[in-house]
Design a protein around this motif. Structure first.
Motif, PDB file in Angstrom:
ATOM      1  N   LEU A  34      -1.191   3.096  10.838  1.00 51.10           N
ATOM      2  CA  LEU A  34      -0.121   3.789  10.000  1.00 51.10           C
ATOM      3  C   LEU A  34       0.826   3.894   9.909  1.00 51.10           C
ATOM      4  CD1 LEU A  34      -2.221   5.220   6.876  1.00 51.10           C
ATOM      5  CD2 LEU A  34      -1.496   3.210   7.228  1.00 51.10           C
ATOM      6  N   LEU A  35       1.846   4.821  10.870  1.00 50.46           N
ATOM      7  CA  LEU A  35       3.510   4.731  11.321  1.00 50.46           C
ATOM      8  C   LEU A  35       3.539   3.386  11.945  1.00 50.46           C
ATOM      9  CD1 LEU A  35       2.589   8.013  12.534  1.00 50.46           C
ATOM     10  CD2 LEU A  35       3.923   7.760  10.707  1.00 50.46           C
ATOM     11  N   ASN A  36       3.314   2.522  12.723  1.00 53.16           N
ATOM     12  CA  ASN A  36       3.526   1.881  13.750  1.00 53.16           C
ATOM     13  C   ASN A  36       4.195   0.276  12.230  1.00 53.16           C
ATOM     14  OD1 ASN A  36       3.909   3.000  16.048  1.00 53.16           O
ATOM     15  ND2 ASN A  36       1.309   2.470  16.462  1.00 53.16           N
ATOM     16  N   LEU A  37       3.251   0.670  11.722  1.00 59.54           N
ATOM     17  CA  LEU A  37       3.475  -0.339  10.532  1.00 59.54           C
ATOM     18  C   LEU A  37       5.013   0.318  10.211  1.00 59.54           C
ATOM     19  CD1 LEU A  37       0.187   0.093   8.043  1.00 59.54           C
ATOM     20  CD2 LEU A  37       1.270  -2.220  10.041  1.00 59.54           C
ATOM     21  N   TYR A  38       5.755   0.922   9.935  1.00 61.60           N
ATOM     22  CA  TYR A  38       6.782   1.202  10.002  1.00 61.60           C
ATOM     23  C   TYR A  38       7.841   1.194  10.638  1.00 61.60           C
ATOM     24  CZ  TYR A  38       5.232   3.580   5.236  1.00 61.60           C
ATOM     25  OH  TYR A  38       5.194   3.580   4.518  1.00 61.60           O
ATOM     26  N   GLU A  53     -14.887  11.607  18.302  1.00 63.98           N
ATOM     27  CA  GLU A  53     -15.171   9.715  18.088  1.00 63.98           C
ATOM     28  C   GLU A  53     -13.945   9.552  16.402  1.00 63.98           C
ATOM     29  OE1 GLU A  53     -14.564   6.387  18.823  1.00 63.98           O
ATOM     30  OE2 GLU A  53     -15.277   8.026  19.810  1.00 63.98           O
ATOM     31  N   ASP A  54     -14.939  10.314  15.698  1.00 56.85           N
ATOM     32  CA  ASP A  54     -14.791  10.919  14.157  1.00 56.85           C
ATOM     33  C   ASP A  54     -13.618  11.249  14.229  1.00 56.85           C
ATOM     34  OD1 ASP A  54     -17.401   9.478  13.355  1.00 56.85           O
ATOM     35  OD2 ASP A  54     -17.793  11.794  12.171  1.00 56.85           O
ATOM     36  N   MET A  55     -12.745  12.082  15.124  1.00 56.88           N
ATOM     37  CA  MET A  55     -11.325  12.454  15.266  1.00 56.88           C
ATOM     38  C   MET A  55     -10.870  11.518  15.909  1.00 56.88           C
ATOM     39  SD  MET A  55     -12.318  17.014  16.014  1.00 56.88           S
ATOM     40  CE  MET A  55      -9.905  16.542  16.417  1.00 56.88           C
ATOM     41  N   ARG A  56     -11.193  10.965  16.375  1.00 51.34           N
ATOM     42  CA  ARG A  56     -10.414  10.144  17.320  1.00 51.34           C
ATOM     43  C   ARG A  56      -9.665   9.009  16.694  1.00 51.34           C
ATOM     44  NH1 ARG A  56     -11.335   5.296  19.967  1.00 51.34           N
ATOM     45  NH2 ARG A  56      -9.810   4.619  21.421  1.00 51.34           N
ATOM     46  N   ASN A  57     -11.273   8.047  16.060  1.00 55.48           N
ATOM     47  CA  ASN A  57     -10.170   7.451  15.053  1.00 55.48           C
ATOM     48  C   ASN A  57      -9.582   7.573  13.485  1.00 55.48           C
ATOM     49  OD1 ASN A  57     -10.987   5.088  13.416  1.00 55.48           O
ATOM     50  ND2 ASN A  57     -12.882   5.218  12.228  1.00 55.48           N
ATOM     51  N   LEU A  58      -9.942   9.222  13.597  1.00 57.44           N
ATOM     52  CA  LEU A  58      -8.985   9.271  12.556  1.00 57.44           C
ATOM     53  C   LEU A  58      -7.205   8.927  13.400  1.00 57.44           C
ATOM     54  CD1 LEU A  58     -10.479  12.203  10.750  1.00 57.44           C
ATOM     55  CD2 LEU A  58      -9.903  10.445   9.855  1.00 57.44           C
ATOM     56  N   PHE A  59      -6.908  10.032  13.732  1.00 60.95           N
ATOM     57  CA  PHE A  59      -5.900   9.655  14.663  1.00 60.95           C
ATOM     58  C   PHE A  59      -5.615   7.993  15.176  1.00 60.95           C
ATOM     59  CE2 PHE A  59      -6.469  14.015  16.273  1.00 60.95           C
ATOM     60  CZ  PHE A  59      -5.531  15.024  15.327  1.00 60.95           C
ATOM     61  N   VAL A  60      -6.085   7.240  15.406  1.00 67.63           N
ATOM     62  CA  VAL A  60      -5.959   6.139  15.537  1.00 67.63           C
ATOM     63  C   VAL A  60      -5.392   5.273  14.190  1.00 67.63           C
ATOM     64  CG1 VAL A  60      -6.292   3.586  16.094  1.00 67.63           C
ATOM     65  CG2 VAL A  60      -7.375   5.898  17.916  1.00 67.63           C
ATOM     66  N   ASN A  61      -5.785   5.877  13.481  1.00 67.59           N
ATOM     67  CA  ASN A  61      -5.862   4.907  11.659  1.00 67.59           C
ATOM     68  C   ASN A  61      -4.424   5.915  12.005  1.00 67.59           C
ATOM     69  OD1 ASN A  61      -7.874   3.561  10.336  1.00 67.59           O
ATOM     70  ND2 ASN A  61      -8.720   4.685  11.918  1.00 67.59           N
ATOM     71  N   ALA A  62      -3.646   7.028  11.681  1.00 65.14           N
ATOM     72  CA  ALA A  62      -2.869   7.459  11.203  1.00 65.14           C
ATOM     73  C   ALA A  62      -1.751   7.213  12.216  1.00 65.14           C
ATOM     74  CB  ALA A  62      -2.861   8.956  11.294  1.00 65.14           C
ATOM     75  N   LEU A  78       0.651  -1.139   0.021  1.00 67.08           N
ATOM     76  CA  LEU A  78      -0.445  -0.178  -0.362  1.00 67.08           C
ATOM     77  C   LEU A  78       0.981   1.343  -0.180  1.00 67.08           C
ATOM     78  CD1 LEU A  78      -2.985  -1.116   2.516  1.00 67.08           C
ATOM     79  CD2 LEU A  78      -3.161  -0.777   0.292  1.00 67.08           C
ATOM     80  N   ASN A  79      -0.055   2.428  -0.596  1.00 67.26           N
ATOM     81  CA  ASN A  79       0.934   3.356  -0.851  1.00 67.26           C
ATOM     82  C   ASN A  79       0.978   4.317   0.450  1.00 67.26           C
ATOM     83  OD1 ASN A  79       1.915   5.837  -0.795  1.00 67.26           O
ATOM     84  ND2 ASN A  79       1.624   6.508  -2.656  1.00 67.26           N
ATOM     85  N   HIS A  80       1.087   3.729   2.025  1.00 71.93           N
ATOM     86  CA  HIS A  80       1.100   4.646   2.381  1.00 71.93           C
ATOM     87  C   HIS A  80       1.416   5.983   3.223  1.00 71.93           C
ATOM     88  CE1 HIS A  80       1.952   0.407   4.889  1.00 71.93           C
ATOM     89  NE2 HIS A  80       0.606   0.056   4.646  1.00 71.93           N
TER      90      HIS A  80
END
Length: 264
Positions: free
Chosen positions: A173-177, A161-170, A125-127
């Motif tokens: 993604l960073l932890n994948l590296y 809650e939407d903002m929290r979900n966006l932060f968790v996803n970001a 994926l293009n992270h």
């Protein structure tokens, strides 16, 4: 009541240090070392031997020294840190496993019965692209959040809650590296060690060349002095001069080695 207070202390934003830190005093540490030496029979050959966790757990120590014994390795694959359950596994759990909505697509799964799919690596994926999209969504949601607070503050929870979900996803993604970061950091450390070793070898070669040059000069002057002493009657004077030069060259060699060692 005490358990509830302890749980609140563990989950606080700035939790206090654990109460057993008071047992780590110099006297207790010395007593613990004496107990370990007595358990080994006082043999000098075993003083530097590394203790295993099982051996430390088997030691008979008083209650005030029990906290100095390292705890056992978790056997169920989980451990608790500040009241939160952590896993010993290095595999990063997916957001779906944690019950969180994933806002970016997962890598395409290869079919087990397709040999060509198994041989062909999955397209990564293009992270960076999805991180940029999440960042833009965060800015937009923050503006919407400000608008909601100015019009209807009581309706802030869904947008928060939407903002929290966006932060968790970001963050996910960073932890994948993280494995890639650890690998690159290890490569950099090994390259630095290799470069340092090469520099030390070059310095040793330079010292070796200087010492060989001084020894060669001493040999040449010794041959000249020997030739002169054979043709001269005063051979003892020539020998004294040769010994004097040998001492001077030896002092130069030792000074050269001292200077090289002192710079390390």
């Amino acid at each position: 009541m005490a358990d509830a207070a302890q749980q609140r202390a563990l989950t606080a934003a700035f939790p206090p240090p654990p109460p057993f830190w008071k047992h780590f005093t110099p006297d207790n540490l010395q007593k613990f070392e004496e107990i370990k030496q007595e358990a080994r029979g006082g043999e000098n050959s075993k003083k530097n031997k590394k203790w295993t966790p099982a051996e430390l757990q088997a030691l008979q120590v008083p209650p005030e020294l029990r906290f100095l014994v390292p705890p056992q390795v978790p056997g169920n694959g989980h451990y608790s840190v500040f009241g939160e359950l952590q896993s010993l596994s290095t595999t990063l759990p997916s957001l779906k496993e944690q019950g969180i909505e994933q806002l970016y697509p997962s890598p395409p799964a290869t079919e087990a019965d397709d040999e060509q799919s198994q041989l062909r690596p999955a397209r990564p994926l293009n992270h960076a692209y999805y991180l940029l999209k999440i960042s833009k969504s965060l800015l937009l949601n923050f503006l919407e959040f400000i608008g909601i607070l100015s019009v209807a503050p009581e309706q802030f929870e869904p947008k928060l809650e939407d903002m929290r979900n966006l932060f968790v996803n970001a963050h996910h993604l960073l932890n994948l590296y993280r494995p890639h970061q650890a690998r690159e950091s290890l490569i950099l450390m090994m390259e630095e060690q290799l470069h340092k070793t090469k520099e030390e070898i070059e310095e040793i070669d330079q010292v070796k060349t200087k010492v060989e040059t001084i020894l060669q000069q001493l040999k040449n002057e010794g041959n000249d002095a020997d030739t002169a002493s054979r043709s001269s009657r005063n051979r003892s004077e020539a020998d004294k001069e040769l010994n004097k030069k040998a001492v001077e060259y030896a002092q130069q060699i030792w000074e050269l080695l001292d200077d090289e060692i002192g710079t390390d």
